[in-house]
Design a protein around this motif. Structure first.
Motif, PDB file in Angstrom:
ATOM      1  N   GLU A  11      38.101   3.124  62.363  1.00  0.00           N
ATOM      2  CA  GLU A  11      37.696   2.209  61.302  1.00  0.00           C
ATOM      3  C   GLU A  11      37.827   3.146  60.053  1.00  0.00           C
ATOM      4  OE1 GLU A  11      35.778  -0.764  59.112  1.00  0.00           O
ATOM      5  OE2 GLU A  11      36.206  -0.915  61.590  1.00  0.00           O
ATOM      6  N   ILE A  12      37.559   4.366  60.097  1.00  0.00           N
ATOM      7  CA  ILE A  12      37.454   5.005  58.572  1.00  0.00           C
ATOM      8  C   ILE A  12      38.727   5.202  58.125  1.00  0.00           C
ATOM      9  CG2 ILE A  12      36.780   7.305  57.734  1.00  0.00           C
ATOM     10  CD1 ILE A  12      34.479   7.341  60.045  1.00  0.00           C
ATOM     11  N   LEU A  13      39.865   5.894  58.894  1.00  0.00           N
ATOM     12  CA  LEU A  13      41.132   6.096  58.251  1.00  0.00           C
ATOM     13  C   LEU A  13      41.820   4.931  57.327  1.00  0.00           C
ATOM     14  CD1 LEU A  13      42.552   8.451  60.956  1.00  0.00           C
ATOM     15  CD2 LEU A  13      41.512   9.222  58.823  1.00  0.00           C
ATOM     16  N   PRO A  14      41.882   4.021  57.932  1.00  0.00           N
ATOM     17  CA  PRO A  14      42.473   2.695  57.151  1.00  0.00           C
ATOM     18  C   PRO A  14      41.642   2.628  55.960  1.00  0.00           C
ATOM     19  CG  PRO A  14      42.266   2.169  59.665  1.00  0.00           C
ATOM     20  CD  PRO A  14      41.373   3.546  59.284  1.00  0.00           C
ATOM     21  N   ARG A  15      40.342   2.649  55.814  1.00  0.00           N
ATOM     22  CA  ARG A  15      39.712   2.543  54.562  1.00  0.00           C
ATOM     23  C   ARG A  15      39.982   3.740  53.481  1.00  0.00           C
ATOM     24  NH1 ARG A  15      35.847  -1.390  54.855  1.00  0.00           N
ATOM     25  NH2 ARG A  15      35.790  -2.263  56.965  1.00  0.00           N
ATOM     26  N   LEU A  16      40.109   4.824  54.166  1.00  0.00           N
ATOM     27  CA  LEU A  16      40.497   5.910  53.156  1.00  0.00           C
ATOM     28  C   LEU A  16      41.987   5.868  52.781  1.00  0.00           C
ATOM     29  CD1 LEU A  16      39.193   8.872  55.387  1.00  0.00           C
ATOM     30  CD2 LEU A  16      38.048   8.118  53.220  1.00  0.00           C
ATOM     31  N   ARG A  17      42.940   5.373  53.350  1.00  0.00           N
ATOM     32  CA  ARG A  17      44.145   5.202  53.113  1.00  0.00           C
ATOM     33  C   ARG A  17      44.091   4.105  51.830  1.00  0.00           C
ATOM     34  NH1 ARG A  17      45.567   4.545  58.623  1.00  0.00           N
ATOM     35  NH2 ARG A  17      45.998   6.913  59.563  1.00  0.00           N
ATOM     36  N   TYR A  43      36.244   9.013  67.917  1.00  0.00           N
ATOM     37  CA  TYR A  43      38.050   8.536  68.004  1.00  0.00           C
ATOM     38  C   TYR A  43      37.640   6.885  67.500  1.00  0.00           C
ATOM     39  CZ  TYR A  43      42.043   5.932  69.698  1.00  0.00           C
ATOM     40  OH  TYR A  43      43.135   5.375  69.617  1.00  0.00           O
ATOM     41  N   VAL A  44      36.804   6.217  68.048  1.00  0.00           N
ATOM     42  CA  VAL A  44      36.447   4.676  67.665  1.00  0.00           C
ATOM     43  C   VAL A  44      36.315   4.480  66.211  1.00  0.00           C
ATOM     44  CG1 VAL A  44      35.087   2.761  68.154  1.00  0.00           C
ATOM     45  CG2 VAL A  44      35.919   4.354  69.867  1.00  0.00           C
ATOM     46  N   GLN A  45      35.299   5.679  65.754  1.00  0.00           N
ATOM     47  CA  GLN A  45      34.915   5.417  64.295  1.00  0.00           C
ATOM     48  C   GLN A  45      35.800   5.933  63.274  1.00  0.00           C
ATOM     49  OE1 GLN A  45      30.752   7.065  63.541  1.00  0.00           O
ATOM     50  NE2 GLN A  45      30.828   7.744  65.684  1.00  0.00           N
ATOM     51  N   ALA A  46      36.829   6.870  63.720  1.00  0.00           N
ATOM     52  CA  ALA A  46      38.078   7.408  62.992  1.00  0.00           C
ATOM     53  C   ALA A  46      38.932   6.105  62.733  1.00  0.00           C
ATOM     54  CB  ALA A  46      38.647   8.594  63.433  1.00  0.00           C
ATOM     55  N   GLU A  67      41.543  14.942  57.244  1.00  0.00           N
ATOM     56  CA  GLU A  67      42.643  15.623  57.961  1.00  0.00           C
ATOM     57  C   GLU A  67      42.242  15.773  59.399  1.00  0.00           C
ATOM     58  OE1 GLU A  67      45.239  19.749  57.553  1.00  0.00           O
ATOM     59  OE2 GLU A  67      43.106  19.786  57.200  1.00  0.00           O
ATOM     60  N   ARG A  68      41.027  16.526  59.685  1.00  0.00           N
ATOM     61  CA  ARG A  68      40.566  16.608  60.779  1.00  0.00           C
ATOM     62  C   ARG A  68      40.596  15.174  61.693  1.00  0.00           C
ATOM     63  NH1 ARG A  68      35.660  20.930  60.710  1.00  0.00           N
ATOM     64  NH2 ARG A  68      36.743  22.874  60.428  1.00  0.00           N
ATOM     65  N   LEU A  69      40.199  14.126  60.963  1.00  0.00           N
ATOM     66  CA  LEU A  69      40.136  12.765  61.816  1.00  0.00           C
ATOM     67  C   LEU A  69      41.573  12.284  62.036  1.00  0.00           C
ATOM     68  CD1 LEU A  69      37.478  10.755  59.951  1.00  0.00           C
ATOM     69  CD2 LEU A  69      37.113  11.836  62.187  1.00  0.00           C
ATOM     70  N   ILE A  70      42.459  12.731  61.276  1.00  0.00           N
ATOM     71  CA  ILE A  70      44.018  12.436  61.601  1.00  0.00           C
ATOM     72  C   ILE A  70      44.530  13.190  62.752  1.00  0.00           C
ATOM     73  CG2 ILE A  70      46.101  12.556  60.619  1.00  0.00           C
ATOM     74  CD1 ILE A  70      45.220  11.915  58.051  1.00  0.00           C
ATOM     75  N   THR A 115      45.496  11.372  66.189  1.00  0.00           N
ATOM     76  CA  THR A 115      46.890  11.780  66.767  1.00  0.00           C
ATOM     77  C   THR A 115      47.029  12.322  68.065  1.00  0.00           C
ATOM     78  OG1 THR A 115      47.654  11.979  64.444  1.00  0.00           O
ATOM     79  CG2 THR A 115      49.119  12.713  66.114  1.00  0.00           C
ATOM     80  N   VAL A 116      46.211  13.314  68.345  1.00  0.00           N
ATOM     81  CA  VAL A 116      46.121  14.036  69.678  1.00  0.00           C
ATOM     82  C   VAL A 116      45.748  13.191  70.894  1.00  0.00           C
ATOM     83  CG1 VAL A 116      44.869  15.654  71.320  1.00  0.00           C
ATOM     84  CG2 VAL A 116      45.853  16.382  68.820  1.00  0.00           C
ATOM     85  N   ALA A 117      44.753  12.122  70.299  1.00  0.00           N
ATOM     86  CA  ALA A 117      44.087  11.280  71.376  1.00  0.00           C
ATOM     87  C   ALA A 117      45.112  10.001  71.760  1.00  0.00           C
ATOM     88  CB  ALA A 117      42.779  10.491  70.684  1.00  0.00           C
ATOM     89  N   GLU A 118      45.983   9.721  70.870  1.00  0.00           N
ATOM     90  CA  GLU A 118      47.090   8.629  71.097  1.00  0.00           C
ATOM     91  C   GLU A 118      48.479   9.123  71.816  1.00  0.00           C
ATOM     92  OE1 GLU A 118      47.146   6.596  67.445  1.00  0.00           O
ATOM     93  OE2 GLU A 118      45.447   5.527  67.795  1.00  0.00           O
TER      94      GLU A 118
END
Length: 295
Positions: A73-79, A68-71, A6-9, A13-16
């Protein structure tokens, strides 16, 4: 745990969106909720993730940029993990979408698709052209689950890939083309005065790849294989054509191979299969079959 999905999302989102308010609208929560999540994450980690200046859009700090860069990579894998678990819970996925490039969609891959449908008759299969969507989003929010394409130079995030073949080119033209009447082996110099039909630069064909198969100073660039093929058959120009796709056209005398005094093996393009980790049992079976082609 200091870092959660949730925190990574919220961070991404804020960054983009470059705005806590815009991020809130996109996430369907209040701006204060977004601000609180980011502040709590910063407090727990002991670092500042965003630079905040009154009247200016928030910008990522150095450590924020790294996370952000690591997120990404991580978020698509979690989904993908969640979707994979759901597909196994449901049994076999009910549909699968495969993106293909006309320049690398060889008969051997068609046979594998035939086997896929025989193995999973309940599967609804969609085949799309890879240039119909932005390849940079593959593995995140995309129209395809699997791609069979010329290999990209820039790795995609959150997906898997493996090389499964190579495009070997034949120098060909229509029987009525002037080059077809030449009796000696052609040099590169012989080709310079003739129009060449070439693949256009696209999401899956880089400038370097397109340039590697260019032999003439006069070119007609084609964004789709059907354009490329039709212009060759019409005698508009000569071209380098993928060997497996040329076989039937050569046997039926719709095209002729040009004898040449130079080697074009250096022009080979690698072919890769790329897939989202969200694919279910049917998709995994298909990937396994593709990777066995060269065995």
């Amino acid at each position: 745990m200091h870092i959660t999905p949730e925190r990574l999302i919220y961070l991404v989102t804020v960054a983009e969106t470059r705005s806590f308010s815009a991020a809130a609208r996109k996430l369907g929560v209040s701006p204060s909720a977004v601000s609180q999540v980011i502040q709590n994450m910063e407090l727990d980690l002991g670092v500042r993730l965003f630079n905040r200046v009154s009247g200016q859009a928030p910008t990522l700090s150095d450590v924020g940029k790294s996370l952000y860069v690591q997120a990404l990579e991580i978020l698509p894998r979690l989904r993908a993990m969640e979707q994979k678990a759901q597909s196994y819970l449901d049994g076999v996925e009910d549909k699968l979408t495969i993106g293909v490039s006309g320049y690398s969609f060889f008969p051997i891959y068609s046979e594998k698709i035939k086997s896929l449908m025989a193995k999973f008759p309940q599967l609804t299969l969609n085949i799309i052209d890879v240039d119909e969507f932005d390849s940079s989003n593959f593995g995140i929010d995309t129209a395809a689950d699997i791609l069979i394409t010329p290999a990209e130079l820039i790795p995609r995030r959150g997906v898997e890939s493996i090389l499964i073949g190579r495009i070997k080119w034949l120098c060909v033209c229509a029987p009525n083309h002037p080059l077809a009447q030449v009796k000696h082996a052609l040099s590169v110099q012989d080709l310079l005065s003739h129009i060449q039909i070439t693949p256009a630069v696209s999401n899956f064909i880089s400038d370097e790849m397109a340039e590697s198969v260019r032999l003439s100073s006069q070119v007609v660039n084609c964004s789709r294989m059907y354009q490329f093929k039709q212009l060759l058959l019409s005698g508009v120009g000569f071209g380098l054509f993928p060997e497996p796709l040329a076989k039937e056209l050569l046997e039926s005398n719709q095209l002729v191979e040009l004898e040449r005094d130079f080697i074009i093996d250096d022009f080979e393009w690698p072919i890769e299969v790329v897939w989202s980790q969200a694919i279910g049992p049917a998709g995994e079976w298909f990937i396994e079959q593709l990777t066995r082609i060269d065995e």
